[in-house]
Enzyme design. Sequence first.
Site, PDB file in Angstrom:
ATOM      1  N   GLU A 142      29.438  45.673  46.629  1.00 50.36           N
ATOM      2  CA  GLU A 142      30.023  45.463  47.938  1.00 50.36           C
ATOM      3  C   GLU A 142      31.420  46.350  48.130  1.00 50.36           C
ATOM      4  O   GLU A 142      31.638  46.546  46.844  1.00 50.36           O
ATOM      5  CB  GLU A 142      30.394  44.215  48.401  1.00 50.36           C
ATOM      6  CG  GLU A 142      31.462  43.599  47.422  1.00 50.36           C
ATOM      7  CD  GLU A 142      31.657  41.903  47.761  1.00 50.36           C
ATOM      8  OE1 GLU A 142      30.588  41.265  48.206  1.00 50.36           O
ATOM      9  OE2 GLU A 142      32.423  41.431  47.404  1.00 50.36           O
ATOM     10  N   GLY A 194      32.294  47.496  39.349  1.00 48.92           N
ATOM     11  CA  GLY A 194      32.329  46.148  39.051  1.00 48.92           C
ATOM     12  C   GLY A 194      33.621  45.245  39.204  1.00 48.92           C
ATOM     13  O   GLY A 194      33.558  44.188  38.312  1.00 48.92           O
ATOM     14  N   THR A 195      34.681  45.633  39.781  1.00 45.59           N
ATOM     15  CA  THR A 195      35.876  45.048  39.830  1.00 45.59           C
ATOM     16  C   THR A 195      36.589  44.450  41.233  1.00 45.59           C
ATOM     17  O   THR A 195      36.171  45.664  42.310  1.00 45.59           O
ATOM     18  CB  THR A 195      37.173  45.695  39.016  1.00 45.59           C
ATOM     19  OG1 THR A 195      38.119  44.923  39.314  1.00 45.59           O
ATOM     20  CG2 THR A 195      37.100  46.964  39.443  1.00 45.59           C
ATOM     21  N   ASN A 209      29.746  49.120  42.922  1.00 46.56           N
ATOM     22  CA  ASN A 209      29.996  47.695  43.138  1.00 46.56           C
ATOM     23  C   ASN A 209      28.867  47.068  43.993  1.00 46.56           C
ATOM     24  O   ASN A 209      28.226  47.879  44.694  1.00 46.56           O
ATOM     25  CB  ASN A 209      31.237  47.366  43.800  1.00 46.56           C
ATOM     26  CG  ASN A 209      31.539  45.752  43.495  1.00 46.56           C
ATOM     27  OD1 ASN A 209      31.168  45.198  43.957  1.00 46.56           O
ATOM     28  ND2 ASN A 209      32.903  45.920  43.236  1.00 46.56           N
ATOM     29  N   CYS A 265      54.508  28.345  12.451  1.00 43.32           N
ATOM     30  CA  CYS A 265      55.518  27.886  13.194  1.00 43.32           C
ATOM     31  C   CYS A 265      55.140  26.570  13.620  1.00 43.32           C
ATOM     32  O   CYS A 265      55.908  25.680  14.493  1.00 43.32           O
ATOM     33  CB  CYS A 265      55.991  28.682  14.356  1.00 43.32           C
ATOM     34  SG  CYS A 265      54.964  29.123  15.698  1.00 43.32           S
ATOM     35  N   CYS A 275      56.879  34.050  17.211  1.00 46.42           N
ATOM     36  CA  CYS A 275      56.179  33.954  15.915  1.00 46.42           C
ATOM     37  C   CYS A 275      55.660  35.214  15.407  1.00 46.42           C
ATOM     38  O   CYS A 275      55.167  35.946  16.348  1.00 46.42           O
ATOM     39  CB  CYS A 275      55.191  32.785  15.986  1.00 46.42           C
ATOM     40  SG  CYS A 275      54.311  32.492  14.442  1.00 46.42           S
ATOM     41  N   ASP A 282      35.015  39.911  27.190  1.00 44.10           N
ATOM     42  CA  ASP A 282      33.777  39.211  26.450  1.00 44.10           C
ATOM     43  C   ASP A 282      33.271  40.452  25.351  1.00 44.10           C
ATOM     44  O   ASP A 282      32.346  39.922  24.724  1.00 44.10           O
ATOM     45  CB  ASP A 282      32.537  39.271  27.631  1.00 44.10           C
ATOM     46  CG  ASP A 282      32.506  40.767  28.312  1.00 44.10           C
ATOM     47  OD1 ASP A 282      32.747  41.619  27.975  1.00 44.10           O
ATOM     48  OD2 ASP A 282      32.218  40.576  29.467  1.00 44.10           O
ATOM     49  N   HIS A 331      42.779  43.140  29.166  1.00 41.69           N
ATOM     50  CA  HIS A 331      43.320  41.544  29.243  1.00 41.69           C
ATOM     51  C   HIS A 331      43.001  40.816  28.229  1.00 41.69           C
ATOM     52  O   HIS A 331      42.991  39.925  28.102  1.00 41.69           O
ATOM     53  CB  HIS A 331      42.445  41.174  30.608  1.00 41.69           C
ATOM     54  CG  HIS A 331      42.817  41.521  31.806  1.00 41.69           C
ATOM     55  ND1 HIS A 331      42.240  41.476  32.991  1.00 41.69           N
ATOM     56  CD2 HIS A 331      44.296  42.311  32.190  1.00 41.69           C
ATOM     57  CE1 HIS A 331      43.211  42.073  34.069  1.00 41.69           C
ATOM     58  NE2 HIS A 331      44.094  42.602  33.536  1.00 41.69           N
TER      59      HIS A 331
END
Length: 268
Positions: free
Chosen positions: A234, A206-207, A232, A169, A147, A117, A134
């Site tokens: 949890e 937070g993962t 987190n 391409c 390409c 983000d 990512h």
Amino acid sequence: MSVWGTDDMMNFHNTGPKHDGPFKITKKTKITALCGAGISAESGVPTYRGSGGLWNNIRIQEIATPHGFLADPERGWEFYGERRKNMAKCQPNPGHIALAELEKQGYDVFTITQNIDGLQHRAGSSKHKVIEIHGSLWRIKCSNISCDMEVFDNTDVPIDPSILECKICGSPLRPAVVFFQEMLDPRLMAEAERRTKETDLFFVIGTSGTVYPAAGFAQIAGAFGARVVEMNLEETPLSHVCDETILGPSGETLQKLLHELTDGEFKF
Ligand code: BJW
């Protein structure tokens, strides 16, 4: 330097928490944050899994894999175009801001984010202090891996569909994010690995810790002697390799850390 394959990450053996007792953070402490969708949840960006998760209503194989995207790029762009539209409205939250502020105050903070983000950059963290392993929804590349077209930035919402064909391409263009079954950029992985191994304090923020190779960084950090602290809502599959898990919204936890450090010191 090792070049990571998925197997290396999974097989990295971490026997679990090693530290307890006080840990004092100073400006010499190398701090690394591995971030996931949870840190952006307070900005209004949906997480992937869990209730309200993005992946609950889509067939991942049809959208977030190279073959799935190429089978129907128009459908793929509909999905990613909608996410760009929603993300464009989101602002960095107290969690992103606390990490950026720590860096501004002279703490040695480095972020390895799985998020696409761009919010950690927008919060003010330096470009060279954040690795987006990512990729980014705000960059575009050719779907043909042979390409030579360069990846380019594009923040247009909505995106002009007429630009979504490669001028070199003719292949469909796609978001420069890492789909399932795709290798992560080896240069970024090597940099993240080097930093993780030399880090003193490793935050897992937070993962869900379910996607590899990213989740393996928490294991490596612990195995190389870092104090590993999870933040987190949890417990997660990574909790058992962390020295402690601080339950609660990461924005609150990180702001508390920032304020206590600004006032003097923060001790775990
Ligand atoms: C809060 C909060 C608040 C909420 N405060 N917390 C080993 C075993 C089995 C499979 C594999 C394996 N190793 C690799 C694989 C395959 C696969 C994988 O890991 N699969 C698993 C799911 C089983 N990995 C890959 O395919 C990777 N590539 C690879 O390995 O290449 C080699 C290869 C080549 C050829 C064939 C096979 C392998 C690539 C992974 C790419 C991941 N891409 C995505 C999509 C990006 C694009 C897009 O957005 O569309 O990245 S998937 C998605 O998951 C996204 C995320 O970055 C990633 C991680 O999710 P994250 O961030 O953890 O989010 P959530 O939603 O899962 O969790 C949110 C958490 O926040 C929760 O814990 C909440 O409690 C918490 N939370 N609010 C604090 N306020």
